[in-house]
Design a protein around this motif. Structure first.
Motif, PDB file in Angstrom:
ATOM      1  N   LEU A  33      50.973 123.985  29.120  1.00  0.00           N
ATOM      2  CA  LEU A  33      52.111 123.447  28.503  1.00  0.00           C
ATOM      3  C   LEU A  33      52.614 124.720  28.775  1.00  0.00           C
ATOM      4  O   LEU A  33      54.089 124.718  28.219  1.00  0.00           O
ATOM      5  N   ASN A  34      52.017 125.923  28.839  1.00  0.00           N
ATOM      6  CA  ASN A  34      53.036 127.043  29.545  1.00  0.00           C
ATOM      7  C   ASN A  34      53.959 126.893  30.909  1.00  0.00           C
ATOM      8  O   ASN A  34      54.868 127.151  30.939  1.00  0.00           O
ATOM      9  N   TYR A  35      53.376 126.174  31.651  1.00  0.00           N
ATOM     10  CA  TYR A  35      54.013 125.566  32.489  1.00  0.00           C
ATOM     11  C   TYR A  35      55.371 124.854  32.614  1.00  0.00           C
ATOM     12  O   TYR A  35      56.533 125.314  32.701  1.00  0.00           O
ATOM     13  N   PHE A  36      55.033 123.738  31.284  1.00  0.00           N
ATOM     14  CA  PHE A  36      56.097 123.074  31.401  1.00  0.00           C
ATOM     15  C   PHE A  36      56.937 123.593  30.671  1.00  0.00           C
ATOM     16  O   PHE A  36      58.438 123.519  30.664  1.00  0.00           O
ATOM     17  N   GLU A  37      56.594 124.685  29.644  1.00  0.00           N
ATOM     18  CA  GLU A  37      57.766 125.799  28.743  1.00  0.00           C
ATOM     19  C   GLU A  37      58.748 126.319  29.868  1.00  0.00           C
ATOM     20  O   GLU A  37      59.874 125.797  29.811  1.00  0.00           O
ATOM     21  N   LEU A  38      57.831 126.555  30.552  1.00  0.00           N
ATOM     22  CA  LEU A  38      58.794 127.641  32.247  1.00  0.00           C
ATOM     23  C   LEU A  38      59.952 126.825  32.601  1.00  0.00           C
ATOM     24  O   LEU A  38      60.560 126.852  33.090  1.00  0.00           O
ATOM     25  N   MET A  39      58.584 125.795  33.517  1.00  0.00           N
ATOM     26  CA  MET A  39      59.890 124.382  33.927  1.00  0.00           C
ATOM     27  C   MET A  39      61.543 123.846  33.208  1.00  0.00           C
ATOM     28  O   MET A  39      62.094 123.732  33.504  1.00  0.00           O
ATOM     29  N   ARG A  40      60.665 124.306  31.496  1.00  0.00           N
ATOM     30  CA  ARG A  40      61.977 123.253  30.628  1.00  0.00           C
ATOM     31  C   ARG A  40      63.159 124.644  30.322  1.00  0.00           C
ATOM     32  O   ARG A  40      64.398 124.562  31.068  1.00  0.00           O
ATOM     33  N   GLN A  41      62.750 125.464  30.616  1.00  0.00           N
ATOM     34  CA  GLN A  41      63.365 126.710  30.752  1.00  0.00           C
ATOM     35  C   GLN A  41      64.228 127.197  32.050  1.00  0.00           C
ATOM     36  O   GLN A  41      65.364 127.073  31.837  1.00  0.00           O
ATOM     37  N   THR A  42      63.698 126.906  32.631  1.00  0.00           N
ATOM     38  CA  THR A  42      64.662 127.069  33.934  1.00  0.00           C
ATOM     39  C   THR A  42      65.697 126.691  34.382  1.00  0.00           C
ATOM     40  O   THR A  42      67.255 126.256  34.480  1.00  0.00           O
ATOM     41  N   GLU A  43      64.704 124.669  33.947  1.00  0.00           N
ATOM     42  CA  GLU A  43      65.572 123.892  34.236  1.00  0.00           C
ATOM     43  C   GLU A  43      66.884 124.016  33.029  1.00  0.00           C
ATOM     44  O   GLU A  43      67.916 123.329  33.865  1.00  0.00           O
ATOM     45  N   GLY A  44      66.469 124.566  32.521  1.00  0.00           N
ATOM     46  CA  GLY A  44      67.922 124.611  30.750  1.00  0.00           C
ATOM     47  C   GLY A  44      68.835 126.271  31.144  1.00  0.00           C
ATOM     48  O   GLY A  44      70.035 126.139  31.669  1.00  0.00           O
ATOM     49  N   GLU A  45      67.881 126.776  32.283  1.00  0.00           N
ATOM     50  CA  GLU A  45      68.804 128.131  32.450  1.00  0.00           C
ATOM     51  C   GLU A  45      69.323 127.512  33.989  1.00  0.00           C
ATOM     52  O   GLU A  45      71.011 128.105  34.112  1.00  0.00           O
ATOM     53  N   LEU A  46      69.089 126.606  34.715  1.00  0.00           N
ATOM     54  CA  LEU A  46      69.731 126.278  36.358  1.00  0.00           C
ATOM     55  C   LEU A  46      71.220 124.980  35.681  1.00  0.00           C
ATOM     56  O   LEU A  46      72.049 124.821  36.553  1.00  0.00           O
ATOM     57  N   ASN A  47      71.128 124.517  34.754  1.00  0.00           N
ATOM     58  CA  ASN A  47      71.768 124.187  33.925  1.00  0.00           C
ATOM     59  C   ASN A  47      73.025 124.459  33.937  1.00  0.00           C
ATOM     60  O   ASN A  47      74.259 124.258  33.830  1.00  0.00           O
ATOM     61  N   ALA A  48      72.894 125.580  32.966  1.00  0.00           N
ATOM     62  CA  ALA A  48      73.515 126.155  32.309  1.00  0.00           C
ATOM     63  C   ALA A  48      74.541 127.172  33.566  1.00  0.00           C
ATOM     64  O   ALA A  48      75.321 126.661  33.473  1.00  0.00           O
ATOM     65  N   ASN A  49      73.593 127.569  34.105  1.00  0.00           N
ATOM     66  CA  ASN A  49      74.594 127.982  35.038  1.00  0.00           C
ATOM     67  C   ASN A  49      75.647 127.600  35.769  1.00  0.00           C
ATOM     68  O   ASN A  49      76.040 127.359  36.758  1.00  0.00           O
ATOM     69  N   LYS A  50      74.318 125.715  36.511  1.00  0.00           N
ATOM     70  CA  LYS A  50      75.574 125.000  37.210  1.00  0.00           C
ATOM     71  C   LYS A  50      76.963 124.592  36.460  1.00  0.00           C
ATOM     72  O   LYS A  50      77.826 124.584  37.022  1.00  0.00           O
ATOM     73  N   ALA A  51      76.119 125.008  35.219  1.00  0.00           N
ATOM     74  CA  ALA A  51      77.916 123.929  34.001  1.00  0.00           C
ATOM     75  C   ALA A  51      78.906 125.343  34.407  1.00  0.00           C
ATOM     76  O   ALA A  51      79.937 124.773  34.667  1.00  0.00           O
TER      77      ALA A  51
END
Ligand SMILES: Nc1nc2c(ncn2[C@@H]2O[C@H](COP(=O)(O)OP(=O)(O)OP(=O)(O)O)[C@@H](O)[C@H]2O)c(=O)[nH]1
Length: 354
Positions: free
Chosen positions: A94-112
């Motif tokens: 769960l921890n890794y999943f959340e970190l993955m989603r958080q990083t993914e969200g940051e990446l997407n936000a950054n990309k946007a």
């Protein structure tokens, strides 16, 4: 490597990783190192090599620490999440999943935001390009306008030069016309040899003078004179000497005339003086003076030995009336009387002269 992973050729993917590992690490480029490690971790995971997969995923995470917004983080967390799930360590998963989603969200936000910034910069560049092309057009227009003004100025200068030339030519032609007309008038009205009025001009002037005298009821007189034996002078000393004598006679008589007296040469060696406002006796006196002046001409300067004289006839409006023809005719009669009486004398016209 992504192609091999997509086609589930994990061994080939790992072979590529091992082949280029040292080379990639030498670059010290964290994004590249972490990316390769994350992909290799995925390949090991797919092959069921859990330990190697975990190790490489951890390596990918540590390499990516110094480079946030790194997609390798998402892949590495995903691998660790998968491993934790397989090991039934759900809290860890769960921890890794959340970190993955958080990083993914940051990446997407950054990309946007990168995309937004990219579009903003792109539209700013387009705007600038449009402004530049507008400025270019403005410049082109200004350049065209300037060349039109220059052409107009050139044309104006040409027109000015042309107008000046035309004006100058017109002036020259007008001047020539004027001087030509004046010369022609002089030739038409004055005797070429002596410079006094010819018969035609004398008659015109005389008519005007008589008209004026009649209107004002003032007298007018006429002196007519003819050189004596002039043919002999011509025959003996030549025509040029005769011309010289004619000029001398005119000069000699002219000096005694008033400005309104009219002096004309009406024949070869025949001259007439019309004197407006002058009585007969006064005219007779002037005729005597002229006769005397002619006799006094020093002919030595002609380089020939001879003397000059003339016979005079005088008429006046009191007996001949205000008529040019009559005045001339009566003066002529008197002049022939003078010739008949022996020449070199003055005869007044009297009604008795026949
Ligand atoms: N040199 C010169 N001679 C002229 C000119 N016009 C006329 N004559 C000459 O004047 C002379 C006039 O001669 P005549 O008419 O016989 O008169 P004249 O010899 O003066 O004799 P009288 O009048 O009778 O005294 C002629 O020889 C003409 O050729 C002229 O312009 N120049």
């Amino acid at each position: 490597m992504r192609d091999q992973l997509a086609s589930n050729d994990n061994k080939s993917a790992l072979a590529i990783y091992l082949q280029h590992k040292a080379e990639i690490e030498q670059t010290r480029y964290p994004i590249l190192i972490s990316q390769f490690a994350a992909l290799a971790a995925q390949a090991h995971l797919s092959l069921g090599e859990i330990q190697q997969a975990e190790l490489l995923a951890e390596q990918a995470l540590s390499a990516a620490q110094s480079s946030p917004n790194n997609p390798a983080l998402v892949e590495a967390y995903n691998t660790l999440y998968q491993i934790a799930k397989m090991q039934q360590n759900y809290q860890q998963a769960l921890n890794y999943f959340e970190l993955m989603r958080q990083t993914e969200g940051e990446l997407n936000a950054n990309k946007a935001s990168q995309q937004a910034a990219y579009h903003m910069v792109k539209s700013e560049i387009e705007l600038k390009n449009q402004r530049i092309s507008l400025l270019d057009r403005d410049n082109e227009l200004l350049f065209l306008q300037q060349s039109i003004y220059q052409q107009e100025a050139k044309n104006s200068r040409l027109w000015l030069i042309l107008a000046t030339l035309i004006g100058f030519t017109a002036l020259v032609l007008a001047y020539r016309g004027l001087t030509g007309r004046r010369r022609f008038k002089l030739m038409a009205e004055y005797d070429q040899l002596t410079g006094i009025s010819n018969r035609y001009h004398f008659n015109n002037q005389a008519r005007l003078a008589i008209k004026s005298c009649r209107a004002r009821q003032v007298p007018v007189a006429v002196i007519l004179f003819d050189l004596d034996h002039f043919k002999t002078i011509n025959d003996q000393f030549g025509h040029a000497t005769g011309d010289w004598a004619l000029q001398q006679i005119v000069q000699a008589c002219k000096q005694f005339m008033r400005s309104n007296d009219i002096f004309g040469r009406i024949g070869g060696e025949e001259f007439v003086i019309m004197m407006p406002g002058c009585e007969l006796d006064k005219a007779t006196l002037l005729a005597e003076i002229c006769r005397d002046a002619i006799v006094g001409i020093d002919c030595n300067s002609s380089e020939h030995q001879f003397s000059l004289s003339a016979s005079f006839g005088v008429s006046g409006s009191n007996s001949s009336g205000y008529d040019v023809k009559q005045l001339l005719a009566d003066a002529d009669k008197a002049m022939y009387q003078a010739k008949a009486k022996g020449r070199n004398q003055v005869v007044e016209f009297q009604q008795t002269v026949s």
